[in-house]
Design a protein around this motif. Structure first.
Motif, PDB file in Angstrom:
ATOM      1  N   GLY A  85      10.448   6.926   4.431  1.00 53.93           N
ATOM      2  CA  GLY A  85      10.636   7.892   5.509  1.00 53.93           C
ATOM      3  C   GLY A  85       9.985   9.229   5.247  1.00 53.93           C
ATOM      4  O   GLY A  85      10.475  10.276   5.687  1.00 53.93           O
ATOM      5  N   VAL A  86       8.846   9.202   4.518  1.00 53.33           N
ATOM      6  CA  VAL A  86       8.118  10.438   4.240  1.00 53.33           C
ATOM      7  C   VAL A  86       6.646  10.205   4.556  1.00 53.33           C
ATOM      8  O   VAL A  86       6.224   9.087   4.867  1.00 53.33           O
ATOM      9  CB  VAL A  86       8.280  10.878   2.761  1.00 53.33           C
ATOM     10  CG1 VAL A  86       9.735  11.202   2.452  1.00 53.33           C
ATOM     11  CG2 VAL A  86       7.765   9.789   1.821  1.00 53.33           C
ATOM     12  N   SER A  87       5.856  11.264   4.432  1.00 48.59           N
ATOM     13  CA  SER A  87       4.435  11.145   4.720  1.00 48.59           C
ATOM     14  C   SER A  87       3.685  10.503   3.554  1.00 48.59           C
ATOM     15  O   SER A  87       4.185  10.470   2.424  1.00 48.59           O
ATOM     16  CB  SER A  87       3.837  12.522   4.999  1.00 48.59           C
ATOM     17  OG  SER A  87       3.821  13.298   3.818  1.00 48.59           O
ATOM     18  N   ILE A  88       2.475  10.020   3.850  1.00 48.67           N
ATOM     19  CA  ILE A  88       1.628   9.451   2.804  1.00 48.67           C
ATOM     20  C   ILE A  88       1.317  10.500   1.742  1.00 48.67           C
ATOM     21  O   ILE A  88       1.301  10.219   0.536  1.00 48.67           O
ATOM     22  CB  ILE A  88       0.331   8.904   3.425  1.00 48.67           C
ATOM     23  CG1 ILE A  88       0.640   7.706   4.322  1.00 48.67           C
ATOM     24  CG2 ILE A  88      -0.665   8.498   2.341  1.00 48.67           C
ATOM     25  CD1 ILE A  88      -0.556   7.198   5.098  1.00 48.67           C
ATOM     26  N   THR A 142       0.828  -1.198   0.000  1.00 49.14           N
ATOM     27  CA  THR A 142       0.000   0.000   0.000  1.00 49.14           C
ATOM     28  C   THR A 142       0.863   1.249   0.000  1.00 49.14           C
ATOM     29  O   THR A 142       2.085   1.191   0.194  1.00 49.14           O
ATOM     30  CB  THR A 142      -0.929   0.029   1.225  1.00 49.14           C
ATOM     31  OG1 THR A 142      -0.124   0.215   2.399  1.00 49.14           O
ATOM     32  CG2 THR A 142      -1.714  -1.280   1.348  1.00 49.14           C
ATOM     33  N   ILE A 143       0.196   2.378  -0.182  1.00 53.58           N
ATOM     34  CA  ILE A 143       0.916   3.651  -0.157  1.00 53.58           C
ATOM     35  C   ILE A 143       1.504   3.917   1.224  1.00 53.58           C
ATOM     36  O   ILE A 143       2.555   4.552   1.360  1.00 53.58           O
ATOM     37  CB  ILE A 143      -0.024   4.793  -0.615  1.00 53.58           C
ATOM     38  CG1 ILE A 143       0.783   6.046  -0.943  1.00 53.58           C
ATOM     39  CG2 ILE A 143      -1.093   5.075   0.427  1.00 53.58           C
ATOM     40  CD1 ILE A 143      -0.045   7.137  -1.606  1.00 53.58           C
ATOM     41  N   LYS A 144       0.870   3.405   2.267  1.00 56.37           N
ATOM     42  CA  LYS A 144       1.413   3.539   3.624  1.00 56.37           C
ATOM     43  C   LYS A 144       2.740   2.814   3.755  1.00 56.37           C
ATOM     44  O   LYS A 144       3.676   3.309   4.394  1.00 56.37           O
ATOM     45  CB  LYS A 144       0.418   2.995   4.651  1.00 56.37           C
ATOM     46  CG  LYS A 144      -0.850   3.811   4.793  1.00 56.37           C
ATOM     47  CD  LYS A 144      -1.752   3.210   5.866  1.00 56.37           C
ATOM     48  CE  LYS A 144      -3.029   4.018   6.019  1.00 56.37           C
ATOM     49  NZ  LYS A 144      -3.926   3.437   7.055  1.00 56.37           N
ATOM     50  N   ASP A 145       2.851   1.616   3.152  1.00 56.08           N
ATOM     51  CA  ASP A 145       4.102   0.853   3.197  1.00 56.08           C
ATOM     52  C   ASP A 145       5.226   1.614   2.508  1.00 56.08           C
ATOM     53  O   ASP A 145       6.360   1.651   2.999  1.00 56.08           O
ATOM     54  CB  ASP A 145       3.905  -0.513   2.532  1.00 56.08           C
ATOM     55  CG  ASP A 145       2.847  -1.355   3.216  1.00 56.08           C
ATOM     56  OD1 ASP A 145       2.739  -1.266   4.457  1.00 56.08           O
ATOM     57  OD2 ASP A 145       2.115  -2.079   2.510  1.00 56.08           O
ATOM     58  N   VAL A 146       4.923   2.217   1.361  1.00 55.55           N
ATOM     59  CA  VAL A 146       5.929   2.981   0.633  1.00 55.55           C
ATOM     60  C   VAL A 146       6.376   4.188   1.467  1.00 55.55           C
ATOM     61  O   VAL A 146       7.580   4.496   1.558  1.00 55.55           O
ATOM     62  CB  VAL A 146       5.391   3.436  -0.736  1.00 55.55           C
ATOM     63  CG1 VAL A 146       6.404   4.334  -1.458  1.00 55.55           C
ATOM     64  CG2 VAL A 146       5.049   2.239  -1.600  1.00 55.55           C
ATOM     65  N   ALA A 147       5.412   4.875   2.075  1.00 53.91           N
ATOM     66  CA  ALA A 147       5.747   6.042   2.899  1.00 53.91           C
ATOM     67  C   ALA A 147       6.637   5.660   4.072  1.00 53.91           C
ATOM     68  O   ALA A 147       7.616   6.360   4.385  1.00 53.91           O
ATOM     69  CB  ALA A 147       4.459   6.699   3.401  1.00 53.91           C
ATOM     70  N   ARG A 148       6.312   4.532   4.719  1.00 51.24           N
ATOM     71  CA  ARG A 148       7.106   4.082   5.875  1.00 51.24           C
ATOM     72  C   ARG A 148       8.528   3.754   5.442  1.00 51.24           C
ATOM     73  O   ARG A 148       9.498   4.159   6.090  1.00 51.24           O
ATOM     74  CB  ARG A 148       6.439   2.866   6.512  1.00 51.24           C
ATOM     75  CG  ARG A 148       7.037   2.455   7.861  1.00 51.24           C
ATOM     76  CD  ARG A 148       6.320   1.248   8.441  1.00 51.24           C
ATOM     77  NE  ARG A 148       4.884   1.502   8.619  1.00 51.24           N
ATOM     78  CZ  ARG A 148       3.933   0.910   7.902  1.00 51.24           C
ATOM     79  NH1 ARG A 148       4.254   0.021   6.971  1.00 51.24           N
ATOM     80  NH2 ARG A 148       2.671   1.191   8.128  1.00 51.24           N
ATOM     81  N   ARG A 149       8.696   3.020   4.346  1.00 46.62           N
ATOM     82  CA  ARG A 149      10.035   2.643   3.881  1.00 46.62           C
ATOM     83  C   ARG A 149      10.840   3.861   3.423  1.00 46.62           C
ATOM     84  O   ARG A 149      12.050   3.944   3.675  1.00 46.62           O
ATOM     85  CB  ARG A 149       9.902   1.643   2.731  1.00 46.62           C
ATOM     86  CG  ARG A 149      11.219   1.235   2.072  1.00 46.62           C
ATOM     87  CD  ARG A 149      12.012   0.250   2.907  1.00 46.62           C
ATOM     88  NE  ARG A 149      11.305  -1.008   3.016  1.00 46.62           N
ATOM     89  CZ  ARG A 149      11.387  -2.001   2.118  1.00 46.62           C
ATOM     90  NH1 ARG A 149      12.151  -1.854   1.051  1.00 46.62           N
ATOM     91  NH2 ARG A 149      10.717  -3.110   2.294  1.00 46.62           N
TER      92      ARG A 149
END
Length: 345
Positions: free
Chosen positions: A12-15, A3-10
């Motif tokens: 290191g930026v916001s959704i 998900t877009i949340k996973d990409v943001a977490r990896r």
């Protein structure tokens, strides 16, 4: 599924930053955009088109609205070439196409806005509309960006793509004049087609410049239909024995003119020369192969898509595209027959 949340977490930026980076927003720095895109590729992220459309208010889907398309109207090859050009250009820009059909009766039952909103399209390419169709004014007044094929109208959200129709008609008449023809007939489409008006204007202008008479009975209505053109030319040949050449505003009508000549016992081109317009595939295979004015149909479709995307994205510098045409010389034109001399006594 990533998900877009996973990409943001990896990354290191916001959704929100991920969304803006993936959708090309300019306020994201180049370094951040590159990092987000690299992480998305590495994780195998695939954008959810529905979710993206909720954020951007765009579906990246273009409608292709065709009016009056019928299996038996002879326009299939022309329309297919247009659609191929549209589809290839849309794919290059990562847009999708949706095809939908209408006719005057349907136009009275459902508005243009409703039709477009049901399909959830960002903009529409419209082809086949006649000048008296109910949708014409609706398209001009709607806020939905639109590009016409062969209807020369412009507006803030409206553009058009067409061929140099008057120039094509001039090329045809000039070609017949070079072969010595002075008695020429013109088979036009119908006065509800914008291209018919431009081709008629080109014929009249060229005839006037070349000193070729064009009486009203030599201007025929073929309705862009092979059989209707055949009947019109047959009637002309029965009453006007001086005509030596016929220029038709479409190849299908030119094929009808060739049939009429044969039915009257005339040879093409020895007794009657014939010129068409379009250069459909069939034009090179009829007997004799048809001299015609070639339109760049595939390029017309591609240009319509590019123009519509330009209007949508605010990059279009003009609202009109007029494509060049060329004369294709084949075997359906020859000098006019010489008058038969009376036998000497």
């Amino acid at each position: 599924m990533v998900t877009i949340k996973d990409v943001a977490r990896r990354a290191g930026v916001s959704i929100t930053t991920v969304s803006r980076a993936l959708n090309g927003y300019p306020e994201v720095s180049p370094d951040t955009r590159r990092r987000v895109l690299a992480v998305a590729r590495e994780m195998g992220y695939r954008a959810n088109a529905i979710a993206r459309s909720l954020v951007t208010k765009r579906t990246r889907t273009l409608g292709v609205l065709i009016s009056g398309l019928r299996r038996d109207d002879g326009a299939g090859g022309f329309v297919l070439e247009l659609l191929c050009g549209m589809n290839d250009a849309a794919a290059d820009r990562e847009y999708e196409l949706i095809l939908f059909h209408t006719d005057p009766a349907r136009q009275r039952r459902k508005s243009y806005r409703d039709l477009c909103h049901e399909r959830q399209v960002d903009g529409v390419i419209v082809m086949g509309l006649r000048l008296d169709d109910p949708y014409l004014r609706e398209v001009l007044e709607a806020e939905i960006p639109c590009v016409f094929i062969d209807v020369a109208l412009e507006g803030a959200n409206v553009g058009y793509v067409t061929s140099a129709n008057a120039e094509g008609a001039r090329l045809a008449i000039a070609h017949l004049a070079r072969h010595g023809h002075r008695h020429v007939a013109f088979v036009n489409g119908h006065d509800r087609a914008d291209v018919s008006r431009h081709r008629m204007a080109g014929v009249r202008r060229s005839c006037a410049e070349l000193g070729i008479p064009l009486p009203s009975h030599r201007v025929l209505n073929g309705g862009f239909d092979e059989e209707q053109a055949r009947r019109a030319v047959a009637e002309l040949l029965r009453h006007d024995g001086e005509v030596t050449a016929v220029f038709c505003a479409s190849d299908r009508m030119a094929i009808g003119a060739i049939r009429a000549a044969r039915d009257a016992g005339l040879r093409v081109p020895a007794d009657l020369s014939v010129v068409g317009f379009d250069d459909i595939v069939l034009a090179q295979y009829v007997t004799p192969p048809l001299t015609t004015v070639r339109q760049r149909v595939y390029e017309m479709g591609a240009a319509a898509t590019e123009l519509l995307i330009g209007i949508l994205e605010g990059t279009a510098t003009s609202r009109r595209v007029v494509l060049d045409v060329e004369l294709v010389e084949r075997a359906s034109v020859a000098p006019p027959p010489k008058p038969v001399k009376p036998a000497s006594r």
